[in-house]
Design a protein around this motif. Structure first.
Motif, PDB file in Angstrom:
ATOM      1  N   ARG A 164      -6.351   9.919  13.917  1.00  0.00           N
ATOM      2  CA  ARG A 164      -7.157  10.802  13.781  1.00  0.00           C
ATOM      3  C   ARG A 164      -7.883  10.565  12.214  1.00  0.00           C
ATOM      4  O   ARG A 164      -6.753  10.243  11.559  1.00  0.00           O
ATOM      5  N   GLY A 165      -8.967  11.031  11.807  1.00  0.00           N
ATOM      6  CA  GLY A 165      -9.388  10.985  10.686  1.00  0.00           C
ATOM      7  C   GLY A 165      -9.730   9.692   9.858  1.00  0.00           C
ATOM      8  O   GLY A 165      -9.870   8.675  10.637  1.00  0.00           O
ATOM      9  N   ASN A 166      -9.746   9.526   8.786  1.00  0.00           N
ATOM     10  CA  ASN A 166      -9.897   8.232   8.162  1.00  0.00           C
ATOM     11  C   ASN A 166      -8.497   8.076   7.062  1.00  0.00           C
ATOM     12  O   ASN A 166      -8.624   8.260   6.068  1.00  0.00           O
ATOM     13  N   ALA A 167      -7.476   7.395   7.642  1.00  0.00           N
ATOM     14  CA  ALA A 167      -6.347   7.361   6.984  1.00  0.00           C
ATOM     15  C   ALA A 167      -6.439   6.434   5.510  1.00  0.00           C
ATOM     16  O   ALA A 167      -5.968   6.736   4.564  1.00  0.00           O
ATOM     17  N   ASN A 168      -7.141   5.391   5.834  1.00  0.00           N
ATOM     18  CA  ASN A 168      -7.337   4.436   4.679  1.00  0.00           C
ATOM     19  C   ASN A 168      -8.107   5.048   3.493  1.00  0.00           C
ATOM     20  O   ASN A 168      -7.712   4.759   2.417  1.00  0.00           O
ATOM     21  N   LYS A 169      -9.117   5.568   4.090  1.00  0.00           N
ATOM     22  CA  LYS A 169     -10.155   6.313   2.804  1.00  0.00           C
ATOM     23  C   LYS A 169      -9.134   7.537   2.169  1.00  0.00           C
ATOM     24  O   LYS A 169      -9.286   7.578   0.719  1.00  0.00           O
ATOM     25  N   ALA A 170      -8.514   8.285   2.897  1.00  0.00           N
ATOM     26  CA  ALA A 170      -7.704   9.446   2.341  1.00  0.00           C
ATOM     27  C   ALA A 170      -6.614   8.800   1.412  1.00  0.00           C
ATOM     28  O   ALA A 170      -6.408   9.451   0.348  1.00  0.00           O
ATOM     29  N   LEU A 171      -5.824   7.697   1.939  1.00  0.00           N
ATOM     30  CA  LEU A 171      -4.891   7.018   1.122  1.00  0.00           C
ATOM     31  C   LEU A 171      -5.559   6.549  -0.304  1.00  0.00           C
ATOM     32  O   LEU A 171      -4.751   6.649  -1.312  1.00  0.00           O
ATOM     33  N   ASP A 172      -6.708   6.094  -0.234  1.00  0.00           N
ATOM     34  CA  ASP A 172      -7.191   5.573  -1.379  1.00  0.00           C
ATOM     35  C   ASP A 172      -7.500   6.730  -2.554  1.00  0.00           C
ATOM     36  O   ASP A 172      -7.571   6.515  -3.700  1.00  0.00           O
ATOM     37  N   GLU A 173      -7.730   7.989  -2.077  1.00  0.00           N
ATOM     38  CA  GLU A 173      -8.059   9.104  -2.741  1.00  0.00           C
ATOM     39  C   GLU A 173      -6.833  10.055  -3.274  1.00  0.00           C
ATOM     40  O   GLU A 173      -6.905  11.114  -3.683  1.00  0.00           O
ATOM     41  N   ALA A 174      -5.703   9.619  -2.648  1.00  0.00           N
ATOM     42  CA  ALA A 174      -4.586  10.422  -2.925  1.00  0.00           C
ATOM     43  C   ALA A 174      -4.202  10.470  -4.130  1.00  0.00           C
ATOM     44  O   ALA A 174      -3.979   9.355  -4.776  1.00  0.00           O
ATOM     45  N   GLU A 175      -3.430  11.721  -4.440  1.00  0.00           N
ATOM     46  CA  GLU A 175      -2.681  11.760  -5.879  1.00  0.00           C
ATOM     47  C   GLU A 175      -1.447  10.901  -6.133  1.00  0.00           C
ATOM     48  O   GLU A 175      -1.346  10.122  -7.018  1.00  0.00           O
ATOM     49  N   HIS A 176      -0.837  10.978  -4.851  1.00  0.00           N
ATOM     50  CA  HIS A 176       0.553  10.087  -5.049  1.00  0.00           C
ATOM     51  C   HIS A 176       0.696   9.365  -3.590  1.00  0.00           C
ATOM     52  O   HIS A 176       0.213   9.872  -2.425  1.00  0.00           O
ATOM     53  N   ARG A 177       1.256   8.120  -3.603  1.00  0.00           N
ATOM     54  CA  ARG A 177       1.268   7.238  -2.527  1.00  0.00           C
ATOM     55  C   ARG A 177       2.681   6.563  -2.416  1.00  0.00           C
ATOM     56  O   ARG A 177       3.216   6.222  -3.656  1.00  0.00           O
ATOM     57  N   ILE A 178       3.073   6.331  -1.216  1.00  0.00           N
ATOM     58  CA  ILE A 178       3.982   5.356  -1.017  1.00  0.00           C
ATOM     59  C   ILE A 178       3.699   4.485   0.136  1.00  0.00           C
ATOM     60  O   ILE A 178       3.018   4.938   0.991  1.00  0.00           O
TER      61      ILE A 178
END
Length: 743
Positions: A164-178
């Motif tokens: 669901r949603g757009n995980a790739n776009k949301a990851l690019d815009e995330a504050e912290h990532r792993i």
């Protein structure tokens, strides 16, 4: 004397306990039948190739050897694949023992030696010479990372994951990532009781089969279809099961071999697998998982991606629901889930306690811990911050969910507030101390099942259903349900199971037996109660004339008016006055499809773990585990707690010890024994506490119960892994956590 007949929710002892501890409980290899011969399986020594020759003549020359069965003389069986499929068979072409000269996996059965004694059969099998033409095999999934494919039919119960949603776009815009990879190797069920079938061949050609299985009807259907028998010709019985954990959901090859030999030799035959051969009947698949997560500035999940690749066989496409749980357990609008399989020269993997969820929740819950640290948040607070109020994968409300209460109760009991955030900040001498947390979610399922209830003139009730008993407490909780429904003491109730001459029930798996068979037992007893009321109303001067079933209650062996308890009749008097020696009623319970469409039905848990790690040696001791479960109504506090205790022990095993080690040069498992397949012993197990947060759930099933056997395993391995990180500062992403990974 007043008899307490309120049993559901209490903790009576196991009704079958005396039979088990005194040795009168018989298991499948313990039934004595007339004219019994013994079969011993010969296993392949290669992983892939062809059988060139089988030196049967030398073995057949031994006095007392009756036959050597192989592909060269196997009798004709059903031709089409569908005849070989059992209730839970995955897509593809099921394995047919001794079908042809092809070897598909190491330790495949290639012959069966049958003799007058077990010792002779074992000796003859040991000297049977089999010559092979070996072919190149592939058994290492870590060499197949780029060759996975999305499963087709998968297996019964497999649900393709929903993104669901757009995980790739949301990851690019995330504050912290792993982004990390998590791996655990192959595991085998290893129940104490070996797989065995004792086939009693009757003079009229009919068979009574005592088989180690989790589903007698499943085995009967398999035998009937493969050998062209009517169901009346093949009765299957399993009264007790010395552990199975999913390995008995499918008929195993010793069932086929023993029935084949009995039909051909026209005499009784027993086949028992060795401990080494137990490693050839299915396993939890070797699995590679990649998780990516990102958070918003407020610590809520912005995106989650979960990819899984696990092995399957060349001939069946077994698939587990590994990643689906990641779309359900936490609130996140942008989720991408992908589940793939890779075909290898191994036997088909098989359901193993909490299949898919045990695998997927390990990776998810360790990743959640890593994400919490990356965002600078306490791991428990991070989970609560991302609590899912609804099932976003299905866009449905939960029928009930008290996971938040589990979090708070567990944190209070474990004293989580005293945990410092920084790794390596707690110690006792040279022992580093760490605290970890993790959780899980499991389906609350119900299937179709039937039961029969019979009461005799002396007031004793017998209830029966062809359910299984894997040591989970089925005998006891069904006795409790029946006793409470008809207001009888436990001592006046007998529950019988595990026989195809009884009303049909599904395989015992998926933690659905309590809900499924329990509802059928309750309905059968209610139907019997209605018959008893009608008879009571025919008695002279009956105080119950004109009363409906809703107007009366069954208490202390009596049938009485709810509003006027003094107006009552004794059940024994009802039967004796009627002149009936016994009265019976049967019923079938089916799940409520409307509720299933309206609600997401699941049980939940949270696990807190404390570990002590020797700073010099790297040894890990799990000193404390707290498992808090929200699983509907608890029918028996004692058996439910025991289920979760066993699951926690298995979780410790999964985290620190359990791994089937292959040598890919030979395509063979090298530690296929109890000496080298490591599992916990008493000295490894310390303080384990189990708590239940009961839920009122009117939608899940009439009893309001949810399964706990699988649930209790979830979160344990991840909580221990997270605790090891908190203790040492070293993040382990490949199970098990051997000491060399911490040195």
């Amino acid at each position: 004397m007043t008899i307490n007949t309120k049993y559901v929710g209490k903790a009576p002892n196991r009704v079958e306990g005396p039979a088990k501890v005194t040795g009168t409980a018989k298991y499948s290899a313990e039934f004595e039948v007339p004219n019994l011969a013994y079969g011993v399986v010969v296993s392949s020594t290669i992983a892939k190739g062809r059988i060139k020759s089988i030196g049967a003549d030398k073995v057949l020359a031994l006095p007392g050897v009756l036959q050597v069965f192989s592909h060269e003389n196997v009798p004709r069986q059903a031709w089409f694949d569908r005849a070989w499929k059992d209730d839970i068979a995955p897509g593809g072409s099921p394995f047919r023992p001794l079908h042809d000269d092809e070897v598909k996996f190491s330790q495949q059965p290639v012959a069966l030696v049958v003799a007058e004694t077990f010792e002779l059969a074992r000796y003859a099998a040991g000297i049977l010479e089999v010559e092979y033409k070996e072919e190149k095999h592939e058994t290492d999934i870590e060499q197949k990372r780029d060759e996975g494919h999305a499963p087709g039919k998968g297996k019964s119960g497999y649900k393709p994951p929903k993104s669901r949603g757009n995980a790739n776009k949301a990851l690019d815009e995330a504050e912290h990532r792993i982004r990390e990879e998590y791996i655990h190797g192959t595991q085998h069920h290893n129940p104490m009781e070996l797989y065995a079938s004792t086939v009693h061949y009757h003079p009229d050609g009919k068979l009574t089969i005592y088989d180690k299985t989790q589903g007698v009807y499943n085995c009967q259907q398999y035998v009937a279809k493969v050998f062209g028998l009517s169901k009346d010709d093949a009765r299957v019985i399993n009264l007790y099961n010395g552990g199975a954990f999913g390995s008995g959901l499918r008929p195993q090859y010793e069932l086929f071999l023993s029935v084949m030999a009995a039909l051909e030799l026209k005499r009784s035959v027993r086949v028992t697998l060795t401990r080494q051969q137990m490693f050839s009947i299915g396993h939890r698949p070797h699995t590679l998982q990649t998780l990516e997560m990102g958070t918003n500035p407020d610590g809520t999940l912005a995106a989650l991606k979960h990819y899984c690749l696990h092995e399957t066989s060349r001939f069946e496409e077994y698939t587990e629901n590994v990643v689906n749980w990641s779309g359900m357990l936490y609130q996140c609008d942008n989720v991408h889930l992908s589940n793939q399989v890779a075909a290898l020269d191994v036997y088909t993997p098989q359901d193993m306690r909490a299949p898919g969820a045990a695998t997927g929740s390990f990776a998810l819950e360790v990743a959640m811990d890593e994400m919490a640290y990356a965002a600078g948040l306490d791991p428990l607070d991070f989970r609560i911050r991302n609590y899912a109020e609804t099932d976003q994968s299905e866009n449905l409300p939960f029928s009930s969910k008290r996971l938040r209460d589990c979090y708070h109760l567990g944190a209070e009991k474990f004293c989580w507030s005293k945990r410092p955030m920084a790794p390596r900040s707690m110690r006792e001498g040279n022992r580093l101390i760490g605290w970890g947390v993790a959780g899980g979610v499991w389906d609350a399922q119900m299937n179709k099942a039937s039961a029969k209830a019979t009461i005799t003139a002396d007031g004793y009730l017998t209830v029966e259903s062809a359910a299984g008993e894997n040591g989970t407490g089925t005998y006891t909780i069904m006795t409790q349900i029946a006793a409470e429904t008809l207001g009888l003491p436990l001592e006046a109730v007998t529950f019988r199971l595990g026989d195809t001459n009884m009303p049909e029930a599904p395989v015992q798996g998926g933690s659905w037996t309590a809900a499924t068979v329990g509802t059928a037992v309750q309905k059968a007893c209610q139907a019997l109660g209605e018959k008893l009321l009608k008879l009571a109303q025919k008695m002279d001067d009956s105080p119950l004339k004109g009363a409906s079933l809703d107007d009366v209650e069954f208490v202390n062996g009596q049938l009485r008016l709810r509003t006027a308890p003094e107006q009552s009749v004794v059940l024994r008097d009802v039967l004796q006055t009627s002149g009936e020696r016994e009265i019976a009623a049967d019923s079938t319970a089916i799940p409520n499809l409307i509720n299933m469409a309206k609600y997401s039905m699941h049980s939940h848990n949270v696990v807190f773990a404390e570990v002590m790690v020797d700073e010099d040696l790297g040894t890990v001791h799990v000193s404390r585990v707290l498992n808090v479960c929200a699983a509907g109504r608890i029918l028996n506090q004692k058996t439910a707690r025991s289920q979760v205790l066993g699951s926690v022990v298995w979780g410790i095993s999964m985290a620190l010890m359990e791994e089937t080690v292959p040598d890919h040069r030979f395509g063979r498992y090298m530690n296929h024994n109890y000496a080298e397949y490591h599992i916990p012993v008493n000295a490894d197990i310390h303080n384990i506490e189990v708590l239940f947060v009961e839920e009122e759930d009117p939608y899940v099933n009439p009893l309001g119960v949810k399964g706990i056997g699988e649930l209790g395993l979830l979160g344990v391995a991840a909580a221990i892994t997270n605790a090891v990180y908190h203790a040492t500062g070293k993040r382990v992403r490949r199970l098990p956590i051997y000491l060399d990974k911490l040195l």
